[in-house]
Design a protein around this motif. Structure first.
Motif, PDB file in Angstrom:
ATOM      1  N   LEU A 158       0.603  -1.093  -0.106  1.00 42.06           N
ATOM      2  CA  LEU A 158       0.424   0.338  -0.013  1.00 42.06           C
ATOM      3  C   LEU A 158       1.042   1.546   0.298  1.00 42.06           C
ATOM      4  O   LEU A 158       0.126   2.198  -0.205  1.00 42.06           O
ATOM      5  CB  LEU A 158      -0.659   0.310   1.409  1.00 42.06           C
ATOM      6  N   TYR A 159       2.472   1.144   0.747  1.00 37.89           N
ATOM      7  CA  TYR A 159       2.787   2.444   0.025  1.00 37.89           C
ATOM      8  C   TYR A 159       2.970   2.888  -0.814  1.00 37.89           C
ATOM      9  O   TYR A 159       3.296   3.916  -1.644  1.00 37.89           O
ATOM     10  CB  TYR A 159       4.921   1.585   1.319  1.00 37.89           C
ATOM     11  N   LEU A 160       3.751   1.714  -1.904  1.00 40.13           N
ATOM     12  CA  LEU A 160       3.831   1.342  -3.733  1.00 40.13           C
ATOM     13  C   LEU A 160       2.948   2.054  -3.613  1.00 40.13           C
ATOM     14  O   LEU A 160       3.112   3.254  -4.738  1.00 40.13           O
ATOM     15  CB  LEU A 160       4.280   0.548  -4.099  1.00 40.13           C
ATOM     16  N   ILE A 161       1.575   1.729  -3.721  1.00 34.57           N
ATOM     17  CA  ILE A 161       0.398   1.983  -4.373  1.00 34.57           C
ATOM     18  C   ILE A 161       0.416   3.863  -3.925  1.00 34.57           C
ATOM     19  O   ILE A 161       0.322   4.387  -5.026  1.00 34.57           O
ATOM     20  CB  ILE A 161      -1.249   1.487  -3.550  1.00 34.57           C
ATOM     21  N   GLY A 162       0.835   4.411  -2.452  1.00 31.67           N
ATOM     22  CA  GLY A 162       0.294   5.629  -3.014  1.00 31.67           C
ATOM     23  C   GLY A 162       1.620   6.383  -3.005  1.00 31.67           C
ATOM     24  O   GLY A 162       1.066   8.384  -3.748  1.00 31.67           O
ATOM     25  N   GLU A 163       2.775   6.223  -2.706  1.00 31.80           N
ATOM     26  CA  GLU A 163       4.000   6.875  -3.623  1.00 31.80           C
ATOM     27  C   GLU A 163       4.106   7.405  -4.863  1.00 31.80           C
ATOM     28  O   GLU A 163       3.600   8.362  -5.702  1.00 31.80           O
ATOM     29  CB  GLU A 163       4.764   5.950  -3.372  1.00 31.80           C
ATOM     30  N   ALA A 164       2.862   6.171  -5.884  1.00 29.98           N
ATOM     31  CA  ALA A 164       3.090   5.870  -7.514  1.00 29.98           C
ATOM     32  C   ALA A 164       2.057   7.194  -7.426  1.00 29.98           C
ATOM     33  O   ALA A 164       2.024   7.226  -8.921  1.00 29.98           O
ATOM     34  CB  ALA A 164       2.703   4.663  -7.355  1.00 29.98           C
ATOM     35  N   MET A 165       0.717   6.671  -6.948  1.00 32.15           N
ATOM     36  CA  MET A 165      -0.610   7.369  -7.121  1.00 32.15           C
ATOM     37  C   MET A 165      -0.033   9.151  -6.953  1.00 32.15           C
ATOM     38  O   MET A 165      -0.578   9.889  -7.373  1.00 32.15           O
ATOM     39  CB  MET A 165      -2.122   7.083  -6.646  1.00 32.15           C
ATOM     40  N   ALA A 166       0.914   9.377  -5.707  1.00 29.85           N
ATOM     41  CA  ALA A 166       0.879  10.708  -5.837  1.00 29.85           C
ATOM     42  C   ALA A 166       1.443  11.190  -6.846  1.00 29.85           C
ATOM     43  O   ALA A 166       1.936  12.286  -7.721  1.00 29.85           O
ATOM     44  CB  ALA A 166       1.828  11.150  -4.415  1.00 29.85           C
ATOM     45  N   ILE A 167       3.124  10.552  -7.228  1.00 28.68           N
ATOM     46  CA  ILE A 167       3.455  10.961  -8.519  1.00 28.68           C
ATOM     47  C   ILE A 167       2.863  11.409  -9.981  1.00 28.68           C
ATOM     48  O   ILE A 167       3.008  11.814 -10.540  1.00 28.68           O
ATOM     49  CB  ILE A 167       4.601   9.692  -8.756  1.00 28.68           C
ATOM     50  N   LEU A 168       1.623  10.303 -10.205  1.00 33.99           N
ATOM     51  CA  LEU A 168       0.822  10.238 -11.105  1.00 33.99           C
ATOM     52  C   LEU A 168       0.354  11.469 -11.485  1.00 33.99           C
ATOM     53  O   LEU A 168       0.024  12.052 -12.378  1.00 33.99           O
ATOM     54  CB  LEU A 168       0.118   8.933 -11.748  1.00 33.99           C
ATOM     55  N   ASP A 169      -0.337  12.019 -10.100  1.00 29.19           N
ATOM     56  CA  ASP A 169      -0.853  13.213  -9.863  1.00 29.19           C
ATOM     57  C   ASP A 169      -0.672  13.967 -10.214  1.00 29.19           C
ATOM     58  O   ASP A 169      -0.830  15.319 -10.677  1.00 29.19           O
ATOM     59  CB  ASP A 169      -1.660  12.745  -8.209  1.00 29.19           C
ATOM     60  N   ASN A 170       0.592  14.603  -9.770  1.00 28.48           N
ATOM     61  CA  ASN A 170       2.162  15.436 -10.316  1.00 28.48           C
ATOM     62  C   ASN A 170       2.060  15.526 -11.263  1.00 28.48           C
ATOM     63  O   ASN A 170       2.559  16.829 -11.648  1.00 28.48           O
ATOM     64  CB  ASN A 170       2.912  15.138  -8.739  1.00 28.48           C
ATOM     65  N   GLU A 171       1.821  14.200 -12.123  1.00 28.59           N
ATOM     66  CA  GLU A 171       2.458  14.755 -13.295  1.00 28.59           C
ATOM     67  C   GLU A 171       1.286  15.534 -13.641  1.00 28.59           C
ATOM     68  O   GLU A 171       1.917  16.273 -14.811  1.00 28.59           O
ATOM     69  CB  GLU A 171       2.875  13.525 -14.407  1.00 28.59           C
ATOM     70  N   SER A 172       0.079  15.290 -13.875  1.00 28.63           N
ATOM     71  CA  SER A 172      -1.078  16.128 -14.424  1.00 28.63           C
ATOM     72  C   SER A 172      -1.103  17.196 -13.783  1.00 28.63           C
ATOM     73  O   SER A 172      -1.970  17.794 -14.745  1.00 28.63           O
ATOM     74  CB  SER A 172      -2.164  14.671 -14.166  1.00 28.63           C
TER      75      SER A 172
END
Length: 140
Positions: free
Chosen positions: A124-138
């Motif tokens: 779930l830590y990986l999920i949170g980190e990846a989602m934050a990266i994708l959201d910041n890209e947009s």
């Protein structure tokens, strides 16, 4: 009708599932077996205190490619720990090593085609980190 963040969740075209234990990995694999009929690239990272061998053993059968990454967390499993459990017959050309989740996402984009699916799983830590990266890209 319950929705849990990071549990069989599509976000920005990527499928996310925590699968941080063997039972969760089996459930995720069963979902992939039943509903996904295209090649899968798995971005995998987990905490060092998890059953890495068991989780990887369950998920690897669904992967065309696997991208191993380290999560920005002191408890994160290291690449060499995870590599230990990749079956020899999987194929070295299908294993990708990254030192960050951002690099794992970039690698996934570079090695998958539009008819393939990228999955982020293992923690779930990986999920949170990846989602934050994708959201910041947009945003940028």
């Amino acid at each position: 009708k319950v929705s849990l963040t990071g549990r069989l969740e599509f976000h920005k075209g990527i499928l996310f599932d925590g699968a941080h234990n063997v039972a969760g990995a089996r459930t995720f694999r069963d979902y992939l077996d039943e509903y996904i009929d295209r090649p899968v690239t798995i971005i995998f990272g987990a905490m060092a205190d998890k059953d890495l061998e068991g989780i990887i053993k369950v998920l690897i059968s669904k992967a065309k490619n696997i991208i191993l990454t380290e999560i920005d967390n002191l408890r994160s499993a290291r690449i060499d720990e995870m590599l230990r459990y990749i079956p020899i017959d999987f194929g070295m050309e299908n294993i990708f090593i990254t030192k960050s989740v951002a690099d794992a996402i970039k690698t996934a984009r570079n090695i998958t085609s539009s008819d393939e699916l990228v999955c982020v799983t293992g923690s779930l830590y990986l999920i949170g980190e990846a989602m934050a990266i994708l959201d910041n890209e947009s945003k940028g």
